[in-house]
Write a protein that holds these residues in place. Structure first.
Motif, short mmCIF file in Angstrom:
data_model
loop_
_atom_site.label_atom_id
_atom_site.label_comp_id
_atom_site.label_asym_id
_atom_site.label_seq_id
_atom_site.Cartn_x
_atom_site.Cartn_y
_atom_site.Cartn_z
N MET A 130 87.55 10.74 -9.32
CA MET A 130 87.33 9.60 -8.44
C MET A 130 85.92 9.67 -7.84
O MET A 130 85.42 10.75 -7.55
CB MET A 130 88.37 9.56 -7.32
CG MET A 130 89.78 9.33 -7.80
SD MET A 130 90.01 7.77 -8.68
CE MET A 130 89.77 6.59 -7.38
N ALA A 131 85.32 8.50 -7.66
CA ALA A 131 84.01 8.41 -7.03
C ALA A 131 84.08 7.37 -5.92
O ALA A 131 84.73 6.34 -6.06
CB ALA A 131 82.96 8.00 -8.06
N PHE A 132 83.43 7.67 -4.81
CA PHE A 132 83.41 6.79 -3.65
C PHE A 132 81.98 6.34 -3.38
O PHE A 132 81.08 7.17 -3.23
CB PHE A 132 83.96 7.53 -2.42
CG PHE A 132 83.90 6.71 -1.16
CD1 PHE A 132 84.81 5.71 -0.92
CD2 PHE A 132 82.92 6.97 -0.20
CE1 PHE A 132 84.75 4.97 0.26
CE2 PHE A 132 82.84 6.24 0.96
CZ PHE A 132 83.77 5.23 1.20
N TYR A 133 81.78 5.02 -3.35
CA TYR A 133 80.49 4.44 -3.02
C TYR A 133 80.56 3.87 -1.62
O TYR A 133 81.46 3.09 -1.31
CB TYR A 133 80.14 3.30 -3.99
CG TYR A 133 79.87 3.74 -5.39
CD1 TYR A 133 78.58 4.05 -5.81
CD2 TYR A 133 80.90 3.82 -6.33
CE1 TYR A 133 78.33 4.44 -7.10
CE2 TYR A 133 80.66 4.22 -7.63
CZ TYR A 133 79.37 4.52 -8.00
OH TYR A 133 79.12 4.91 -9.29
N GLU A 134 79.62 4.24 -0.78
CA GLU A 134 79.50 3.60 0.53
C GLU A 134 78.90 2.22 0.29
O GLU A 134 78.46 1.90 -0.82
CB GLU A 134 78.64 4.45 1.45
CG GLU A 134 79.29 5.78 1.78
CD GLU A 134 78.44 6.67 2.67
OE1 GLU A 134 77.47 6.18 3.29
OE2 GLU A 134 78.74 7.87 2.73
N SER A 135 78.82 1.39 1.33
CA SER A 135 78.29 0.04 1.15
C SER A 135 76.79 0.04 0.85
O SER A 135 76.25 -0.94 0.36
CB SER A 135 78.61 -0.84 2.36
OG SER A 135 78.15 -0.23 3.54
N GLU A 136 76.13 1.17 1.12
CA GLU A 136 74.71 1.31 0.77
C GLU A 136 74.51 2.66 0.09
O GLU A 136 74.92 3.69 0.61
CB GLU A 136 73.84 1.24 2.03
CG GLU A 136 72.37 1.32 1.74
CD GLU A 136 71.52 1.19 3.00
OE1 GLU A 136 70.39 1.69 2.97
OE2 GLU A 136 71.99 0.63 4.00
N VAL A 137 73.89 2.62 -1.07
CA VAL A 137 73.59 3.84 -1.82
C VAL A 137 72.06 3.91 -1.94
O VAL A 137 71.42 2.92 -2.33
CB VAL A 137 74.25 3.82 -3.22
CG1 VAL A 137 73.89 5.08 -4.00
CG2 VAL A 137 75.76 3.68 -3.09
N ARG A 138 71.50 5.07 -1.64
CA ARG A 138 70.05 5.27 -1.71
C ARG A 138 69.74 6.47 -2.58
O ARG A 138 70.50 7.44 -2.61
CB ARG A 138 69.47 5.55 -0.34
CG ARG A 138 69.53 4.43 0.62
CD ARG A 138 68.97 4.89 1.93
NE ARG A 138 68.84 3.74 2.81
CZ ARG A 138 68.10 3.72 3.88
NH1 ARG A 138 67.42 4.79 4.23
NH2 ARG A 138 68.04 2.65 4.61
N ALA A 139 68.61 6.42 -3.24
CA ALA A 139 68.14 7.55 -4.03
C ALA A 139 66.69 7.32 -4.40
O ALA A 139 66.19 6.20 -4.37
CB ALA A 139 68.98 7.72 -5.29
#
Length: 128
Positions: A38-47
């Motif tokens: 399982m993977a969880f994405y927050e409402s904002e992803v930065r990299a």
């Protein structure tokens, strides 16, 4: 940029990419999907995006042995190998590039505020 399209879910609302290489991806809200785990994405992803890598990732976690661990880096060292390296801090995982060919569907749950809530719900359901 040498990375597969399926690293991010279909539910992208918008994104920005600065000249310094900072990629900011905005989703409609937090969501869950599944790759090998399982993977969880927050409402904002930065990299920081450079050819073949996303480094200093913020806003993405993976479930490993009932723990949610932040993804730190995603790297394709050798595109001909067909492997992608996922750095989750305590371990490095090598996964097949093919897992990430297509952007996944990412489901949101209004009750889900963070990954730990999901774990608690599953544990409580198992006790019943």
């Amino acid at each position: 940029m040498g990375l597969p399209a399926g690293l991010l879910p279909k539910e992208i609302k918008s994104y920005t990419f600065s000249g310094s290489g900072l990629l900011e991806v905005f989703l409609d809200g937090p969501c869950l999907t599944k790759f090998d785990t399982m993977a969880f994405y927050e409402s904002e992803v930065r990299a920081n995006l450079t050819y073949g890598s996303l480094t200093g990732v913020k806003g993405l976690s993976q479930e490993e042995l009932f723990l949610w661990l932040p993804v730190k880096d995603i790297i394709v060292d050798d595109p001909s190998s067909g492997l992608i390296l996922i750095d989750i801090g305590v371990a490095h995982k090598q996964l097949s590039f093919s897992i990430f060919e297509d952007p996944p569907d990412c489901s949101s749950n209004s009750v889900l505020k963070e990954p730990e809530a999901s774990i608690k719900e599953k544990a409580f359901a198992a006790e019943r």
